[in-house]
Scaffold this motif. Sequence first.
Motif, PDB file in Angstrom:
ATOM      1  N   GLY A 185       0.797  -1.217   0.000  1.00  0.00           N
ATOM      2  CA  GLY A 185       0.000   0.000   0.000  1.00  0.00           C
ATOM      3  C   GLY A 185       0.827   1.263   0.000  1.00  0.00           C
ATOM      4  N   ASP A 186       2.161   1.123  -0.134  1.00  0.00           N
ATOM      5  CA  ASP A 186       3.052   2.285  -0.130  1.00  0.00           C
ATOM      6  C   ASP A 186       3.341   2.685  -1.578  1.00  0.00           C
ATOM      7  N   PRO A 187       2.988   3.908  -1.981  1.00  0.00           N
ATOM      8  CA  PRO A 187       3.158   4.313  -3.383  1.00  0.00           C
ATOM      9  C   PRO A 187       4.587   4.620  -3.782  1.00  0.00           C
ATOM     10  N   LYS A 188       5.531   4.645  -2.848  1.00  0.00           N
ATOM     11  CA  LYS A 188       6.880   5.096  -3.197  1.00  0.00           C
ATOM     12  C   LYS A 188       7.542   4.175  -4.224  1.00  0.00           C
ATOM     13  N   TYR A 189       7.256   2.894  -4.148  1.00  0.00           N
ATOM     14  CA  TYR A 189       7.858   1.951  -5.084  1.00  0.00           C
ATOM     15  C   TYR A 189       7.293   2.173  -6.493  1.00  0.00           C
ATOM     16  N   ARG A 190       5.990   2.301  -6.580  1.00  0.00           N
ATOM     17  CA  ARG A 190       5.328   2.556  -7.848  1.00  0.00           C
ATOM     18  C   ARG A 190       5.767   3.880  -8.441  1.00  0.00           C
ATOM     19  N   ASP A 191       5.862   4.906  -7.624  1.00  0.00           N
ATOM     20  CA  ASP A 191       6.261   6.229  -8.108  1.00  0.00           C
ATOM     21  C   ASP A 191       7.653   6.187  -8.735  1.00  0.00           C
ATOM     22  N   ALA A 192       8.572   5.470  -8.097  1.00  0.00           N
ATOM     23  CA  ALA A 192       9.918   5.348  -8.649  1.00  0.00           C
ATOM     24  C   ALA A 192       9.899   4.598  -9.972  1.00  0.00           C
ATOM     25  N   ALA A 193       9.085   3.549 -10.049  1.00  0.00           N
ATOM     26  CA  ALA A 193       9.010   2.758 -11.277  1.00  0.00           C
ATOM     27  C   ALA A 193       8.448   3.581 -12.434  1.00  0.00           C
ATOM     28  N   VAL A 194       7.391   4.345 -12.179  1.00  0.00           N
ATOM     29  CA  VAL A 194       6.799   5.172 -13.232  1.00  0.00           C
ATOM     30  C   VAL A 194       7.769   6.249 -13.682  1.00  0.00           C
ATOM     31  N   SER A 195       8.459   6.868 -12.733  1.00  0.00           N
ATOM     32  CA  SER A 195       9.442   7.896 -13.081  1.00  0.00           C
ATOM     33  C   SER A 195      10.533   7.300 -13.966  1.00  0.00           C
ATOM     34  N   HIS A 196      11.037   6.142 -13.580  1.00  0.00           N
ATOM     35  CA  HIS A 196      12.094   5.498 -14.364  1.00  0.00           C
ATOM     36  C   HIS A 196      11.601   5.189 -15.774  1.00  0.00           C
ATOM     37  N   ALA A 197      10.387   4.668 -15.877  1.00  0.00           N
ATOM     38  CA  ALA A 197       9.834   4.344 -17.195  1.00  0.00           C
ATOM     39  C   ALA A 197       9.680   5.585 -18.062  1.00  0.00           C
ATOM     40  N   ASP A 198       9.246   6.689 -17.463  1.00  0.00           N
ATOM     41  CA  ASP A 198       9.032   7.917 -18.234  1.00  0.00           C
ATOM     42  C   ASP A 198      10.345   8.536 -18.700  1.00  0.00           C
ATOM     43  N   VAL A 199      11.347   8.556 -17.824  1.00  0.00           N
ATOM     44  CA  VAL A 199      12.641   9.125 -18.208  1.00  0.00           C
ATOM     45  C   VAL A 199      13.311   8.249 -19.266  1.00  0.00           C
ATOM     46  N   THR A 200      13.196   6.949 -19.114  1.00  0.00           N
ATOM     47  CA  THR A 200      13.750   6.039 -20.112  1.00  0.00           C
ATOM     48  C   THR A 200      13.051   6.217 -21.455  1.00  0.00           C
ATOM     49  N   LEU A 201      11.752   6.367 -21.424  1.00  0.00           N
ATOM     50  CA  LEU A 201      10.994   6.597 -22.652  1.00  0.00           C
ATOM     51  C   LEU A 201      11.453   7.877 -23.352  1.00  0.00           C
ATOM     52  N   LYS A 202      11.742   8.879 -22.585  1.00  0.00           N
ATOM     53  CA  LYS A 202      12.149  10.167 -23.148  1.00  0.00           C
ATOM     54  C   LYS A 202      13.530  10.114 -23.789  1.00  0.00           C
ATOM     55  N   ASN A 203      14.428   9.326 -23.219  1.00  0.00           N
ATOM     56  CA  ASN A 203      15.832   9.434 -23.610  1.00  0.00           C
ATOM     57  C   ASN A 203      16.458   8.211 -24.277  1.00  0.00           C
ATOM     58  N   HIS A 204      15.819   7.058 -24.197  1.00  0.00           N
ATOM     59  CA  HIS A 204      16.464   5.852 -24.698  1.00  0.00           C
ATOM     60  C   HIS A 204      16.134   5.508 -26.149  1.00  0.00           C
ATOM     61  N   PHE A 205      15.043   6.046 -26.683  1.00  0.00           N
ATOM     62  CA  PHE A 205      14.562   5.543 -27.964  1.00  0.00           C
ATOM     63  C   PHE A 205      14.856   6.481 -29.125  1.00  0.00           C
ATOM     64  N   ARG A 206      15.192   5.866 -30.257  1.00  0.00           N
ATOM     65  CA  ARG A 206      15.439   6.596 -31.494  1.00  0.00           C
ATOM     66  C   ARG A 206      14.117   6.803 -32.234  1.00  0.00           C
ATOM     67  N   ASP A 207      14.176   7.511 -33.336  1.00  0.00           N
ATOM     68  CA  ASP A 207      12.957   7.808 -34.097  1.00  0.00           C
ATOM     69  C   ASP A 207      12.276   6.554 -34.635  1.00  0.00           C
ATOM     70  N   ASP A 208      13.057   5.479 -34.880  1.00  0.00           N
ATOM     71  CA  ASP A 208      12.471   4.254 -35.419  1.00  0.00           C
ATOM     72  C   ASP A 208      12.024   3.291 -34.323  1.00  0.00           C
ATOM     73  N   TRP A 209      12.130   3.716 -33.064  1.00  0.00           N
ATOM     74  CA  TRP A 209      11.760   2.946 -31.877  1.00  0.00           C
ATOM     75  C   TRP A 209      12.722   1.809 -31.565  1.00  0.00           C
ATOM     76  N   SER A 210      13.911   1.863 -32.136  1.00  0.00           N
ATOM     77  CA  SER A 210      14.982   1.055 -31.592  1.00  0.00           C
ATOM     78  C   SER A 210      15.521   1.778 -30.362  1.00  0.00           C
ATOM     79  N   THR A 211      16.250   1.050 -29.522  1.00  0.00           N
ATOM     80  CA  THR A 211      16.702   1.634 -28.271  1.00  0.00           C
ATOM     81  C   THR A 211      18.213   1.617 -28.139  1.00  0.00           C
ATOM     82  N   TYR A 212      18.736   2.661 -27.522  1.00  0.00           N
ATOM     83  CA  TYR A 212      20.117   2.632 -27.069  1.00  0.00           C
ATOM     84  C   TYR A 212      20.226   1.650 -25.907  1.00  0.00           C
ATOM     85  N   HIS A 213      21.406   1.118 -25.720  1.00  0.00           N
ATOM     86  CA  HIS A 213      21.625   0.228 -24.582  1.00  0.00           C
ATOM     87  C   HIS A 213      21.845   1.039 -23.305  1.00  0.00           C
TER      88      HIS A 213
END
Length: 386
Positions: A185-213
Amino acid sequence: MRTFLILLTIAIISSCSGEKGKEIEFPQLTEELSDQLKVLVEATPEDKVPRSYPDKDGGHRMTGIRDWTCGFPAGSYWFMYELTGDEYWKNTAMETTEKLEGVQYFTHTHDLGFMVFCSYGNAYRLTGKEEYKDAIIQASESLLTRFNPKVGCLRSWDHGEWDFPVIIDNMMNLEMLFWTSEVTGDPKYRDAAVSHADVTLKNHFRDDWSTYHVVGYDTLTGEPVVKQTHQGLNDDSAWGRGQAWGFYGYTMIYRETGDEKYLDVAEKIGDFILKNLPEDMVSYWDFDDPNIPDTYRDASAAAITASALFELSTVSENKEAYLKAANEIVASLNSEKYRAKDGANGGFLLKHSVGHKPNESEVDVGINYADYYYLEALIRQQNLKH
């Protein structure tokens, strides 16, 4: 994208000929898998778990609890128990999980999702024992020590010249955090996971949706400063297993959040993978290898992709195309080219995986995470049939 998926469906239907299209009765398959994995169990020392085969000397590569792959064998044995109901596999899974005691307290690694959720997570799911749940919660607490609010991500490695490296593989460790938030019932774990997913989405993917390692961040500004590879062909290439990690990761994030943007991302990453696969649907180790088609395949990337495709097929409007692709990959993995039998391959289920090609480490071998995601894909495939 929609035109591509229609064409993919037609291609899959028309290509189901020859060995890769053959069906095998599931009871027979599980019996063969069980016999094969028992060879691996018998070859494993009491204080180790199996990582890959063959090693440079032609034998098994065994490892301990500080290795990022240590949780996969226990997870595979729990899957075998789920598939067969055989008490042998329950006992073997429990014994192998108990070998990992202490790993939940590690703070030096981002791989606790792999190490703990694949082992203790499946153990708790199938037995309900409280000690397993406690280990997962503790592992999530340990993992959160690696979260940097300025960057908005969990730090991946403590080695190398990066200030704050984040690898696409890290998406796979977020599922444990979502689970822990739900249980506690503690949101801190979920909040960290969503933040990580959003930052990764912003910075890891190229225009063709391939990803940097790897993306390296500046901890003072939180901005990316370098985008590279560590296990792929080069910094601008699409490392095969990295694409699979990202695809599986965002498919899972959609399940956990219900946010449609993640479904859209998962479909785009999946479409990139599918349009670059060879005829038998088993991934190249890197999609930009100039030696394609005469280069290494990576059965582990294929297994991860298949498992994610089965899940995506349950939520996407294009479910039929994704389901057919998943079934086609599994059919190939079940073929003699990729699935070992009769005690070969050191007891590992799948052949032809690639760990770290630039380092010439675990190239064209059987490896524990390939088997884990293959078994998960089989379970998901069977669940969709019932």
